[in-house]
Design an enzyme around this catalytic site. Structure first.
Site, PDB file in Angstrom:
ATOM      1  N   SER A 141       0.848  -1.186   0.000  1.00 19.56           N
ATOM      2  CA  SER A 141       0.000   0.000   0.000  1.00 19.56           C
ATOM      3  C   SER A 141       0.881   1.232   0.000  1.00 19.56           C
ATOM      4  CB  SER A 141      -0.903   0.014   1.240  1.00 19.56           C
ATOM      5  OG  SER A 141      -1.571   1.260   1.371  1.00 19.56           O
ATOM      6  N   TYR A 154      -0.965  -0.053  10.305  1.00 17.39           N
ATOM      7  CA  TYR A 154      -1.152  -0.625   8.965  1.00 17.39           C
ATOM      8  C   TYR A 154      -0.032  -0.174   8.030  1.00 17.39           C
ATOM      9  CZ  TYR A 154      -3.426  -1.225   4.374  1.00 17.39           C
ATOM     10  OH  TYR A 154      -3.716  -1.565   3.071  1.00 17.39           O
ATOM     11  N   LYS A 158       2.751  -2.537   6.217  1.00 20.53           N
ATOM     12  CA  LYS A 158       2.937  -2.596   4.763  1.00 20.53           C
ATOM     13  C   LYS A 158       4.367  -2.234   4.376  1.00 20.53           C
ATOM     14  CE  LYS A 158      -1.216  -3.819   3.399  1.00 20.53           C
ATOM     15  NZ  LYS A 158      -1.430  -5.117   2.737  1.00 20.53           N
TER      16      LYS A 158
END
Length: 258
Positions: A141, A154, A158
């Site tokens: 991402s 998150y 990633k």
């Protein structure tokens, strides 16, 4: 002569391949001719289909190493091989770092970094015994390459996933290629939760240089390339699929027009 990618005869697993980006990846692989197995904790509301073919679904909790090993053993037993793994499963609620404590943030890291590692290790045990090896694609991402307030764990996961893929690519060469596909904003059935109604989606799309959000099929097509022999010399790479990224804020803030 047109350039085509034919994955007929190959077997692909797409984690979290039942909706959104994952379903788009599964459909693209089906269209390219692959046998596709999707997995998630819960079955899809409707089958994932493309080109007159349907992806198989098997339930698994990717955070349970024993269950993951059993899943990949079943794929090998039922289909005879495993050529492609797309580590797509993941996600996060919007939560600032000081909300909920470290344990909740750690669960986000577990889902987005540890689970793909677990799946990749199990897939490698299948792929390394095949003459043709295999291809693993991590779905990263842009959150892993920029500050991500509200999804910091998150973004950190990633970023770690990208680095993990680069190390895997070196350790597992030459039999297994490992790459990261880095999407930007993607239009899915859940887009309204992030961007609002159609006007909101269009407004957000205009912030992207290409003028729109990605479609799941855009991500799927890139996965098909990385999975195929057309990418035979591509490993340890990060492929940005973000429509040009984000327009720098200073361009709109500057008083001089260009």
């Amino acid at each position: 002569m047109p350039v085509t990618i034919d994955l007929s005869g190959s077997v692909a697993v797409v984690t979290g391949g039942t909706r959104g980006v994952g379903a788009g990846i599964a459909r693209a692989l089906l269209e390219a001719g692959a046998e596709v197995v999707t997995c998630a904790r819960r079955p899809p509301d409707q089958p994932v289909e493309a080109a007159g073919r349907t992806a198989r679904f098997l339930p698994v909790d990717l955070r349970d190493p024993a269950a993951v090993t059993e899943f990949f053993d079943r794929v090998r037993a039922d289909h005879g091989r495993l050529d492609v793994l797309v580590n797509n499963a993941g996600g996060t609620p919007f939560r600032m770092l000081d909300e909920g404590g470290a344990a909740r943030q750690a669960r986000v890291v577990e889902l987005n970094l540890v689970a793909p590692l677990t799946a990749s290790l199990a897939a490698y045990e299948v792929m390394r015994h095949q003459p043709g090896g295999g291809s693993i694609v991590m779905i990263g991402s842009v959150s892993g390459t920029r500050p991500s307030p509200g999804s910091a764990a998150y973004g950190a996961a990633k970023a770690g996933l990208d680095n993990l893929a680069r190390s895997m690519a070196v350790e597992w060469a030459p039999l297994v290629r490992v790459n990261t596909l880095v999407p930007g904003m993607v239009r899915t059935e859940l887009s309204q939760l992030h961007y609002g109604d159609e006007d909101g989606v269009a407004s957000v799309g205009r912030t992207v240089p290409l003028g729109r959000l990605a479609e799941p099929s855009d991500i799927g097509d890139a996965c098909v390339f990385l999975a195929s022999d057309r990418a035979a010399y591509v490993t340890g790479a990060s492929l940005l699929v973000h429509g040009g990224g984000e327009r720098p804020a200073f361009l709109d803030a500057a008083s001089v027009n260009h």
